[in-house]
Design an enzyme around this catalytic site. Structure first.
Site, mmCIF file in Angstrom:
data_model
loop_
_atom_site.group_PDB
_atom_site.id
_atom_site.type_symbol
_atom_site.label_atom_id
_atom_site.label_comp_id
_atom_site.label_asym_id
_atom_site.label_seq_id
_atom_site.Cartn_x
_atom_site.Cartn_y
_atom_site.Cartn_z
ATOM 1 N N ARG A 63 0.842 -1.185 0.000
ATOM 2 C CA ARG A 63 0.000 0.000 0.000
ATOM 3 C C ARG A 63 0.883 1.242 0.000
ATOM 4 N NH1 ARG A 63 -3.255 -2.918 -1.547
ATOM 5 N NH2 ARG A 63 -5.368 -3.363 -0.762
ATOM 6 N N GLU A 87 -4.014 7.329 -7.634
ATOM 7 C CA GLU A 87 -4.053 6.344 -8.717
ATOM 8 C C GLU A 87 -5.238 6.598 -9.638
ATOM 9 O OE1 GLU A 87 -1.912 2.704 -6.237
ATOM 10 O OE2 GLU A 87 -4.021 2.511 -6.810
ATOM 11 N N HIS A 109 -0.490 -0.492 -10.172
ATOM 12 C CA HIS A 109 -1.280 -1.245 -9.183
ATOM 13 C C HIS A 109 -1.897 -2.495 -9.819
ATOM 14 C CE1 HIS A 109 -3.666 -0.747 -5.181
ATOM 15 N NE2 HIS A 109 -3.301 -2.007 -5.396
#
Length: 365
Positions: free
Chosen positions: A280, A311, A330
């Site tokens: 994370r 993001e 991601h």
């Protein structure tokens, strides 16, 4: 909004983003069989054929699931409300959204949220507990997939695969061979921050490459548990950072892990070392990482990052133009098999919840 076909009047589930590809149809049919009638958000469904197949069988909507206001409005559904919500992305399930989705004026109130992923750090769990909304996730379902990309990023960082490819595409053989010979995982010390399913799989893969694995886990990672691991337990984070050639981060986003690795910790790392973060963004201070990587006097030589503070379409990061960092969008857990497994496990969680609560018999509690 497409009204879809008529369904028996059991529970209602808002599917913010279904499973990818044909798995979406399987997942939606399984929810229907459970007695949860899906309304499907098509915003992140790719391909006109799949969108048409879904719209032919179920009610559909099209909204931005990452918008707090749009999500709340959809859950209210002009007063009709939903019993359940299913997603796979980190949607903003805030206190405000939860309160609106459980309001007494709604015909149905939200009682169940399921995310086909391990984390739920964008969910307000305290508010969910207060409002009696159960949260279900699928920890470990994507462990193999995340571990695979973690190893790929390690090897790229150590061997320079992507940057050498870019140099050759630019026509520079001399730039492509700069820094040879390189380090590798064979005989390297691989340090893992975290002791969950993903970290364990990374440890197994690292050992298979000939690395010595060191692990700094949570307080639950006792000496007894560590004895069953393919690695050695390290008492402190500082010891791990200072003693390893490669450090890979695998902890969830919690109050305890927020800012766990900042400038002070990064400067402990040994010369020529590599940092990988597929956990994370909040765990490793993004700005500190950028600054330390740019300081060539620091030991940290390269980083590979799969998670960022901002993001999606609005992606921004100070690391974007850092010449000593590999970026990944991601995507660590996004293999088809991992997402299928996450969907399967979440359906099992839904079935168990409904069996325990009798949700299919008369709607929300």
């Amino acid at each position: 909004m497409n009204t879809g076909q008529n369904h028996r009047p059991h529970g209602r589930v808002l599917v913010v983003d279904p499973a990818p590809g044909d798995t979406a149809v399987t997942e939606l049919a399984a929810l229907d069989d459970l007695g949860l009638v899906p309304t499907v958000n098509l915003r992140r469904v790719s391909g006109p054929e799949l969108r048409a197949r879904i719209a032919a069988r179920w009610a559909t909507v099209d909204f931005d699931g990452f918008s707090e206001e749009e999500l709340a409005r959809q859950l209210e559904d002009d007063g009709r409300g939903y019993d359940a919500l299913k997603c796979r992305a980190g949607i903003p399930l805030t206190e405000s959204v939860l309160e609106r989705a459980t309001a007494g004026a709604l015909q149905r109130r939200l009682v169940l949220v399921g995310r086909a992923a391990a984390g739920s750090d964008t969910f307000d769990r305290t508010a969910a507990q207060r409002l009696e909304v159960a949260i279900r996730t699928t920890p470990g379902a994507n462990a193999a997939a995340v571990a695979e990309l973690t190893l790929a990023l390690m090897l790229d960082a150590l061997r320079g695969v992507s940057r050498r490819s870019n140099a050759l595409r630019a026509g520079s053989w001399s730039a492509a061979v700069e820094g040879l010979p390189t380090g590798g995982l064979m005989n390297a010390r691989l340090g893992l921050v975290g002791s969950g399913a993903i970290a364990r799989r990374v440890a197994e893969l690292g050992r298979s490459f000939g690395a010595e694995v060191l692990v700094h886990g949570s307080p639950r990672f006792t000496a007894e548990r560590a004895a069953q691991w393919p690695g050695h337990r390290v008492e402190s984070l500082a010891e791990l950072l200072a003693g390893c050639d490669v450090v890979s981060v695998h902890v969830p986003a919690t109050v305890e892990t927020d800012g766990l690795i900042g400038a002070e910790e990064l400067r402990l790392m040994r010369p020529g070392s590599v940092l990988i973060n597929t956990s994370r963004a909040s765990v490793v201070d993004e700005k500190a990482l950028d600054e330390v990587l740019r300081d060539r006097r620091a030991g940290l030589s390269w980083a590979a990052v799969d998670v960022f503070e901002e993001e999606g379409p609005g992606f921004r990061s100070v690391l974007a133009d850092n010449p000593h960092c590999t970026l990944s969008p991601h995507s660590a857990g996004m293999t088809l098999s991992a997402m299928q497994e996450s969907s399967r496990r979440l359906l099992g969680e839904f079935a168990e919840f409904m069996k325990e609560t009798g949700l299919t018999h008369g709607g929300s509690r």
